[in-house]
Design an enzyme around this catalytic site. Structure first.
Site, PDB file in Angstrom:
ATOM      1  N   GLU A  47       6.550  -0.659  -5.561  1.00 20.76           N
ATOM      2  CA  GLU A  47       5.384  -0.817  -6.442  1.00 20.76           C
ATOM      3  C   GLU A  47       4.175  -0.732  -5.540  1.00 20.76           C
ATOM      4  O   GLU A  47       3.951  -1.601  -4.700  1.00 20.76           O
ATOM      5  CB  GLU A  47       5.461  -2.150  -7.193  1.00 20.76           C
ATOM      6  CG  GLU A  47       4.461  -2.257  -8.334  1.00 20.76           C
ATOM      7  CD  GLU A  47       3.084  -2.720  -7.871  1.00 20.76           C
ATOM      8  OE1 GLU A  47       2.152  -1.867  -7.834  1.00 20.76           O
ATOM      9  OE2 GLU A  47       2.943  -3.889  -7.523  1.00 20.76           O
ATOM     10  N   LEU A  48       3.395   0.339  -5.714  1.00 21.41           N
ATOM     11  CA  LEU A  48       2.318   0.642  -4.780  1.00 21.41           C
ATOM     12  C   LEU A  48       0.959   0.486  -5.459  1.00 21.41           C
ATOM     13  O   LEU A  48       0.788  -0.358  -6.321  1.00 21.41           O
ATOM     14  CB  LEU A  48       2.529   2.045  -4.210  1.00 21.41           C
ATOM     15  CG  LEU A  48       3.931   2.268  -3.587  1.00 21.41           C
ATOM     16  CD1 LEU A  48       4.100   3.700  -3.142  1.00 21.41           C
ATOM     17  CD2 LEU A  48       4.178   1.303  -2.441  1.00 21.41           C
ATOM     18  N   GLU A  87      -8.046   3.674  -4.353  1.00 17.28           N
ATOM     19  CA  GLU A  87      -7.958   2.320  -4.896  1.00 17.28           C
ATOM     20  C   GLU A  87      -8.945   1.425  -4.152  1.00 17.28           C
ATOM     21  O   GLU A  87      -8.822   1.225  -2.947  1.00 17.28           O
ATOM     22  CB  GLU A  87      -6.540   1.781  -4.737  1.00 17.28           C
ATOM     23  CG  GLU A  87      -6.356   0.371  -5.255  1.00 17.28           C
ATOM     24  CD  GLU A  87      -4.939  -0.139  -5.058  1.00 17.28           C
ATOM     25  OE1 GLU A  87      -4.443  -0.844  -5.947  1.00 17.28           O
ATOM     26  OE2 GLU A  87      -4.336   0.176  -4.012  1.00 17.28           O
ATOM     27  N   SER A 147       0.822  -1.207   0.000  1.00 21.46           N
ATOM     28  CA  SER A 147       0.000   0.000   0.000  1.00 21.46           C
ATOM     29  C   SER A 147       0.857   1.259   0.000  1.00 21.46           C
ATOM     30  O   SER A 147       1.982   1.271   0.506  1.00 21.46           O
ATOM     31  CB  SER A 147      -0.925   0.010   1.218  1.00 21.46           C
ATOM     32  OG  SER A 147      -0.192   0.274   2.395  1.00 21.46           O
TER      33      SER A 147
END
Length: 483
Positions: free
Chosen positions: A253-254, A382, A234
């Site tokens: 990498e979020l 998201e 996250s």
């Protein structure tokens, strides 16, 4: 999966730990029952693992390219032998449908195979350095060297392949590592560790796989013995880790909020609908590149909307161990409740519910919402669940602008026959990857993968992850005329 609950040992300095440790329950995400138990590492275990990685760094760096390739190829062979076993465990620990679990194992094999091939392609270069008269006689040799011990923190949604995207590049370049798998889905990472510890060519102490509680996990971020931290997860956690990581290099990498455009002229409408369904609901939307927003040209809007909804309503939801299940449980009932709440809030703020919108336990029904406003959580954040937001557009450039109207920037998709529009999207979409004639949920494991804005920094994808695990050094030579 029934029967006795199996216990899994952590791997410290390449070996399973036999000593007593506290055990963590890993639940079957569909039944809620305990499916397995794993040892929890202590603070002292983490410290010893880092020491072992430091000690193993020279031996790892000394491995020849052919040796690193052989280690990776042996891993591929073992993954193939144990593919169905691992797929069943993936489904139990994560709740993803068995067909998706088998797909993840297949992708993991690809990831290690690509790493094996790339391990013998770490190129340097010769440089002429006589760029002016005062540099006459100078030349250089550029070579890349492994950066050293790597800290790895992996997520729960792809608990095998996203581990592979850290582990395989590290082995390919000759870096030792310490891995913290997600506490909700640690089993497949421990199986991968079991495979690695049986490979004799891998230097002793070169790796550790340590399920660890939050209170003992801070060393993965702050310990200066690590030379690189690679994290997938996250945004808030990732950016906080980066701020505390000190001098080490950081790869993150979020999250994402992936948009997709369906232009008025698409190659094949039936194919397009099929790929939209996959993009929106594959793995229950629990993917950073899940197609969250769908923008359809007004000329095709009614047709696409009707067929998309018809196909969504046919999706089988429920037991992930059944071959024809498309959507299984979410990772927890708490997460399903959040998604359900966000869907309700979207309707309260003016969006229209077209289908779904409810859950039973951890199983969220596939949901489609129309015209959800910008201030709704389902639009601005998201959602990480089986929800797609549907919008109509008339002007392509305005649609691209709306796609960019988010603080995320991981991937986007566009369906069109018009190459001018395809290149316009490629040049103007604020994302790390644009997918033409497929959904943004597509990822090939050899491609560069990563995002802009709040979606992260640097890139994964085997070759590109390897680059971050290498340091560039130059040997500058002057010809002084000595025979």
């Amino acid at each position: 999966m029934t029967g006795e609950v199996k216990e899994y040992r952590l791997l410290l300095a390449s070996k399973p730990v036999e000593a007593d440790r506290e055990f963590l329950d890993v639940t079957n995400k569909y039944t809620g029952e305990v499916g397995a138990k794993v040892q929890l590492a202590t603070h002292d275990d983490v410290d010893k693992a880092i020491d072992a990685a430091v000690a193993a760094a020279p031996a790892m760096a000394a491995l020849g390219a052919f040796e690193r390739k052989a280690i990776l190829e042996k891993t591929v062979a073992e993954l193939k032998k144990r593919a169905e076993e691992i797929a069943q465990i993936l489904t139990m620990e994560s709740g993803k449908p068995i067909k998706d679990a088998r797909g993840e194992v297949s992708r993991t094999i690809d990831t290690f195979q690509v790493a094996a091939e790339e391990s013998v392609r770490i190129y340097g270069e010769h440089m002429p350095l006589d760029i002016s008269a005062r540099n006459k006689g100078l030349q250089g040799i550029v070579k890349k060297f492994p950066i050293g011990p790597v800290s790895m923190v992996s997520p729960w949604n792809f608990p095998l392949n996203l581990v592979a995207h850290k582990v395989a590049p590290a082995i390919a370049v000759g870096c030792p590592f310490v891995l913290k798998p997600a506490s909700r889905t640690p089993l497949s990472a421990l199986i991968l560790g079991d495979i690695l510890h049986r490979i004799e060519e891998l230097p002793q102490g070169a790796f550790s796989v340590l399920p660890v509680g939050r209170e003992d996990a801070d060393m993965f971020t702050v310990d200066e013995r690590f030379k690189l931290l690679t994290f997938t997860g996250s945004g808030p956690i990732g950016w906080d880790m980066k701020a505390r990581a000190g001098k080490k290099k950081v790869v993150m990498e979020l999250g994402g909020n992936a948009p997709c455009i369906v232009d008025d002229y698409v190659p094949d409408l039936d194919y397009t609908i099929q790929r939209l369904i996959n993009g929106g609901f594959y793995q229950g939307g629990q993917s950073c590149i899940h197609m969250q927003r769908l923008y359809v040209h007004e000329r095709l809007y009614d047709e696409v909307k009707a067929e998309f909804l018809a196909q969504v309503k046919k999706l089988k939801v429920g037991n992930p161990f059944e071959d024809d299940t498309f959507i299984g449980p979410m990772i927890s009932e708490k997460d399903a409740t959040r998604v359900e709440d966000w869907a309700k809030e979207a309707v309260e703020k003016g969006g229209k519910l077209l289908c779904g919108g409810s859950r039973k336990g951890a199983v969220m029904q596939p949901t489609v919402l129309e015209d959800v406003p910008m201030d709704a959580m389902a639009r601005k954040e998201e959602i990480f669940g089986p929800v797609v937001l549907l919008y109509k557009y008339s002007d392509f450039k305005e649609a691209v602008k709306e796609c960019n109207n988010t603080h995320y920037g991981l991937q986007s998709g566009i369906f069109t026959k018009d190459l001018n529009k395809a290149f316009y999207a490629f040049e103007h979409m604020e994302v790390g990857g644009v997918i033409l004639n497929d959904s943004p949920a597509l990822r090939v494991d050899s491609q560069p993968y990563g995002g802009l804005k709040d979606s992260g920094i640097q890139r994964e994808g085997v070759k590109y992850a390897m680059e971050d695990m290498l340091e560039t050094k130059v040997l500058v030579m002057r010809n002084v005329g000595v025979l």
